[in-house]
Design a protein around this motif. Structure first.
Motif, PDB file in Angstrom:
ATOM      1  N   PRO A 213       0.815  -1.214   0.000  1.00 36.82           N
ATOM      2  CA  PRO A 213       0.000   0.000   0.000  1.00 36.82           C
ATOM      3  C   PRO A 213       0.847   1.262   0.000  1.00 36.82           C
ATOM      4  CG  PRO A 213       0.003  -1.005   2.159  1.00 36.82           C
ATOM      5  CD  PRO A 213       0.692  -1.968   1.248  1.00 36.82           C
ATOM      6  N   GLU A 214       0.404   2.275  -0.728  1.00 39.86           N
ATOM      7  CA  GLU A 214       1.082   3.562  -0.739  1.00 39.86           C
ATOM      8  C   GLU A 214       0.466   4.522   0.263  1.00 39.86           C
ATOM      9  OE1 GLU A 214       1.012   4.986  -4.726  1.00 39.86           O
ATOM     10  OE2 GLU A 214       2.149   3.292  -5.539  1.00 39.86           O
ATOM     11  N   VAL A 215      -0.817   4.300   0.595  1.00 41.26           N
ATOM     12  CA  VAL A 215      -1.507   5.130   1.572  1.00 41.26           C
ATOM     13  C   VAL A 215      -1.892   4.243   2.743  1.00 41.26           C
ATOM     14  CG1 VAL A 215      -3.491   6.611   2.014  1.00 41.26           C
ATOM     15  CG2 VAL A 215      -2.398   6.631  -0.238  1.00 41.26           C
ATOM     16  N   ARG A 216      -1.449   4.570   3.936  1.00 38.82           N
ATOM     17  CA  ARG A 216      -1.718   3.749   5.120  1.00 38.82           C
ATOM     18  C   ARG A 216      -2.762   4.414   6.006  1.00 38.82           C
ATOM     19  NH1 ARG A 216       2.187  -0.269   5.725  1.00 38.82           N
ATOM     20  NH2 ARG A 216       3.972  -0.040   4.345  1.00 38.82           N
ATOM     21  N   THR A 217      -3.706   3.622   6.457  1.00 36.89           N
ATOM     22  CA  THR A 217      -4.723   4.143   7.356  1.00 36.89           C
ATOM     23  C   THR A 217      -4.201   4.143   8.788  1.00 36.89           C
ATOM     24  OG1 THR A 217      -5.646   1.921   7.616  1.00 36.89           O
ATOM     25  CG2 THR A 217      -6.575   3.315   5.895  1.00 36.89           C
ATOM     26  N   ARG A 218      -4.878   4.876   9.643  1.00 40.62           N
ATOM     27  CA  ARG A 218      -4.483   4.960  11.040  1.00 40.62           C
ATOM     28  C   ARG A 218      -5.532   4.297  11.918  1.00 40.62           C
ATOM     29  NH1 ARG A 218      -2.369  11.279  11.494  1.00 40.62           N
ATOM     30  NH2 ARG A 218      -0.720  11.107   9.903  1.00 40.62           N
ATOM     31  N   GLY A 219      -5.167   4.181  13.221  1.00 37.69           N
ATOM     32  CA  GLY A 219      -6.094   3.578  14.160  1.00 37.69           C
ATOM     33  C   GLY A 219      -5.583   2.243  14.669  1.00 37.69           C
ATOM     34  N   ALA A 220      -6.395   1.599  15.512  1.00 36.92           N
ATOM     35  CA  ALA A 220      -6.002   0.328  16.117  1.00 36.92           C
ATOM     36  C   ALA A 220      -5.866  -0.760  15.058  1.00 36.92           C
ATOM     37  CB  ALA A 220      -7.037  -0.077  17.165  1.00 36.92           C
ATOM     38  N   TRP A 221      -4.915  -1.677  15.296  1.00 36.77           N
ATOM     39  CA  TRP A 221      -4.720  -2.792  14.370  1.00 36.77           C
ATOM     40  C   TRP A 221      -5.807  -3.839  14.511  1.00 36.77           C
ATOM     41  CZ3 TRP A 221      -0.824  -3.511  10.675  1.00 36.77           C
ATOM     42  CH2 TRP A 221       0.157  -2.493  10.636  1.00 36.77           C
ATOM     43  N   VAL A 222      -6.297  -4.022  15.732  1.00 34.18           N
ATOM     44  CA  VAL A 222      -7.382  -4.978  15.982  1.00 34.18           C
ATOM     45  C   VAL A 222      -8.608  -4.181  16.379  1.00 34.18           C
ATOM     46  CG1 VAL A 222      -8.153  -6.948  17.334  1.00 34.18           C
ATOM     47  CG2 VAL A 222      -5.731  -6.710  16.762  1.00 34.18           C
ATOM     48  N   ARG A 223      -9.639  -4.246  15.550  1.00 30.98           N
ATOM     49  CA  ARG A 223     -10.853  -3.481  15.830  1.00 30.98           C
ATOM     50  C   ARG A 223     -11.998  -4.067  15.030  1.00 30.98           C
ATOM     51  NH1 ARG A 223      -8.121   0.868  12.483  1.00 30.98           N
ATOM     52  NH2 ARG A 223      -9.216   0.947  10.476  1.00 30.98           N
ATOM     53  N   VAL A 224     -13.200  -3.699  15.429  1.00 28.09           N
ATOM     54  CA  VAL A 224     -14.361  -4.093  14.635  1.00 28.09           C
ATOM     55  C   VAL A 224     -14.244  -3.394  13.290  1.00 28.09           C
ATOM     56  CG1 VAL A 224     -16.865  -4.023  14.445  1.00 28.09           C
ATOM     57  CG2 VAL A 224     -15.785  -4.390  16.682  1.00 28.09           C
ATOM     58  N   PRO A 225     -14.196  -4.143  12.200  1.00 27.31           N
ATOM     59  CA  PRO A 225     -14.002  -3.508  10.897  1.00 27.31           C
ATOM     60  C   PRO A 225     -15.179  -2.616  10.528  1.00 27.31           C
ATOM     61  CG  PRO A 225     -14.526  -5.827  10.621  1.00 27.31           C
ATOM     62  CD  PRO A 225     -14.308  -5.611  12.080  1.00 27.31           C
ATOM     63  N   GLY A 226     -14.860  -1.565   9.804  1.00 26.46           N
ATOM     64  CA  GLY A 226     -15.897  -0.622   9.399  1.00 26.46           C
ATOM     65  C   GLY A 226     -15.594  -0.052   8.029  1.00 26.46           C
ATOM     66  N   VAL A 227     -16.294   1.000   7.699  1.00 29.33           N
ATOM     67  CA  VAL A 227     -16.118   1.662   6.408  1.00 29.33           C
ATOM     68  C   VAL A 227     -15.864   3.142   6.657  1.00 29.33           C
ATOM     69  CG1 VAL A 227     -17.530   0.018   5.107  1.00 29.33           C
ATOM     70  CG2 VAL A 227     -18.630   1.968   6.215  1.00 29.33           C
ATOM     71  N   VAL A 365     -18.460  -9.759   8.583  1.00 24.38           N
ATOM     72  CA  VAL A 365     -18.776  -9.848  10.010  1.00 24.38           C
ATOM     73  C   VAL A 365     -20.286  -9.760  10.196  1.00 24.38           C
ATOM     74  CG1 VAL A 365     -18.668  -8.598  12.196  1.00 24.38           C
ATOM     75  CG2 VAL A 365     -16.577  -9.029  10.928  1.00 24.38           C
ATOM     76  N   GLY A 366     -20.905  -8.796   9.517  1.00 21.33           N
ATOM     77  CA  GLY A 366     -22.350  -8.644   9.617  1.00 21.33           C
ATOM     78  C   GLY A 366     -23.106  -9.855   9.125  1.00 21.33           C
ATOM     79  N   GLY A 367     -22.537 -10.587   8.171  1.00 21.60           N
ATOM     80  CA  GLY A 367     -23.197 -11.767   7.653  1.00 21.60           C
ATOM     81  C   GLY A 367     -22.945 -13.013   8.460  1.00 21.60           C
ATOM     82  N   TYR A 368     -21.701 -13.217   8.886  1.00 22.45           N
ATOM     83  CA  TYR A 368     -21.341 -14.492   9.507  1.00 22.45           C
ATOM     84  C   TYR A 368     -21.744 -14.613  10.972  1.00 22.45           C
ATOM     85  CZ  TYR A 368     -18.785 -16.559   5.617  1.00 22.45           C
ATOM     86  OH  TYR A 368     -18.465 -17.139   4.423  1.00 22.45           O
ATOM     87  N   ILE A 369     -21.926 -13.502  11.663  1.00 25.34           N
ATOM     88  CA  ILE A 369     -22.357 -13.615  13.065  1.00 25.34           C
ATOM     89  C   ILE A 369     -23.730 -14.289  13.161  1.00 25.34           C
ATOM     90  CG2 ILE A 369     -23.103 -12.297  15.091  1.00 25.34           C
ATOM     91  CD1 ILE A 369     -20.702 -10.485  14.677  1.00 25.34           C
ATOM     92  N   PRO A 370     -24.746 -13.803  12.455  1.00 27.83           N
ATOM     93  CA  PRO A 370     -26.016 -14.548  12.507  1.00 27.83           C
ATOM     94  C   PRO A 370     -25.910 -15.931  11.876  1.00 27.83           C
ATOM     95  CG  PRO A 370     -26.143 -12.750  10.903  1.00 27.83           C
ATOM     96  CD  PRO A 370     -24.893 -12.547  11.693  1.00 27.83           C
TER      97      PRO A 370
END
Length: 420
Positions: A213-227, A365-370
């Motif tokens: 990747p040329e652009v790196r996101t910030r924040g926790a490495w382990v987290r509930v994935p989002g958009v 995640v939204g699909g596989y939990i149920p």
């Protein structure tokens, strides 16, 4: 599916954030590479359901109930969801290959454990490893297909990534059913074959035209994935249809053999594998059939298909009708396929490349939990109250969720009117 080779588009493709590209970083990869990039997704998903027809053998040799069977199945969901909490973010930050290569190694380890399993804990560990590997490919692997395809081929990327997933999911039980009935060592042979398929996928990943990747996101490495901000509605719309669809197919995979045994009086592993294959073949075929329809139409049709699947399931268990059960499975596959394609298309069209793997993880995640919780509940309810009652209550609950998902899509026109 024609390729655009305009020089300006090629230059944009070569600069795409997390790794798209091709040799030299200037020209988009050939179309055949886009198809080959989907192969690791297929190979890992073959493993995801290869054990389905074999559970009756392990139940006979080891001895465990339908409730325990759904727990074994649920540990796959535990591994998958846990993997999704990590793999999407890590893939967007360090690249696709550093996530995919260990995942393929873990899938090979799962093959070894399955092939030598003599206890429930061994099956649980193998399913857990399988789930972790699948979590990696539905985030990093499916994003890699989009990366290789480039910005000008997002539609075909979403289609191939989604079809690779469901085709592999169906091929696994078919291979296991046929090989376990016709080859020696019924709980071993299919995993030897699968290990070979995974080895070829490993080679494909090693050669895949991807950059870091040329652009790196910030924040926790382990987290509930989002958009990213502004894409939440697309995620909700995709999940509203994908979640009931994949929960329906999960039920067929986990308790379908028991239903077939009760309705047909057969424990044929070929029949079990064939029904699962037919279900996912429907999921694959329907995506090619609807790929040019509007997203709103695709998602609405997916919700309707899942609702009809559950209605037919209830009819099947109350009338002991094998044709109704098969129709239910085909409708479940179609519902998952359309929900999955619609959800992935929404995300591919709006989420930037540096967040795409995490967005894919969020959808799953939204699909596989149920898909993990509801079939397990149905399994234990079936042990306590009988298979007919358990399947009826499960079908009614999922029918309600599918209807709600369809209503959400119909009520949100502005986000789903563009062509897939």
């Amino acid at each position: 599916m024609s390729e655009t080779r305009t020089a300006s588009v090629q230059a944009v493709d070569g600069r795409c954030g997390n790794g798209v590209a091709p040799a030299g970083g200037r020209a988009p990869a050939p179309l055949w590479w886009v198809w080959l990039a989907a192969w690791p997704v297929t190979a890992v998903f073959v493993l995801s359901n290869a054990a389905t027809p074999l559970y009756v053998l392990w139940q006979r040799d080891i001895g465990f109930s339908k409730g325990t069977l759904t727990v074994v199945f649920a540990f796959y969901i535990v591994g998958l969801v846990g993997s999704l909490l990590v793999c999407g973010v890590v893939s967007d930050r360090v690249g696709r290959k550093p996530v995919l290569l260990p995942a393929l190694g873990l899938a090979m380890a799962a093959c070894l454990i399955f092939a030598t399993a003599t206890s429930v804990p061994a099956l649980i560990v193998a399913r857990l490893f399988s789930g972790i590997a699948v979590g990696a490919v539905v985030s990093a692997g499916m994003a890699a297909v989009t990366d290789v395809a480039g910005p000008g081929r997002k539609r075909i990327a979403a289609l191939l990534a989604s079809c690779a997933m469901v085709f592999g999911a169906g091929l696994g039980p078919l291979l296991a059913g046929v090989l376990s009935e016709t080859a020696p060592a019924p709980t071993v042979t299919v995993f030897v074959v699968e290990a070979f398929l995974l080895a070829t996928a490993l080679l494909a990943v090693l050669r895949m035209p991807l950059r870091g990747p040329e652009v790196r996101t910030r924040g926790a490495w382990v987290r509930v994935p989002g958009v990213p901000r502004g894409n939440g509605r697309q995620l909700v719309l995709g999940t509203a249809v994908f979640a009931p669809g994949i929960t329906a197919t999960s039920f067929v995979l986990s308790l379908g053999p028991s239903l077939l045994s009760g309705l047909l009086g057969t424990t044929s592993r070929i029949v079990v594998g064939a029904m699962a294959f037919a279900m996912f073949l429907a999921a694959t075929g329907v995506q090619f059939a609807v790929q040019r329809l509007r997203r709103r139409t695709v998602l609405t049709a997916g919700a309707v298909s899942t609702a009809l699947s559950m209605t037919t399931l209830i009819v099947a268990v109350h009338t002991s009708s094998v044709p109704a059960l098969i129709i239910s499975a085909l409708l479940a596959g179609s519902g998952q396929g359309m929900g999955q394609l619609g959800g992935l298309s929404l995300l591919n069209s709006s989420v930037p490349p540096q967040r795409l793997a995490e967005a894919n993880a969020a959808l799953n995640v939204g699909g596989y939990i149920p898909a993990g919780v509801l079939p397990v509940s149905a399994g234990y309810l079936s042990d306590a109250a009988g298979l007919t009652s358990g399947a009826t209550i499960f079908g009614a609950a999922l029918l309600g969720l599918a209807v709600i998902g369809g209503l959400v899509v119909v009520a949100t026109r502005s986000q789903v009117t563009d062509p897939v």
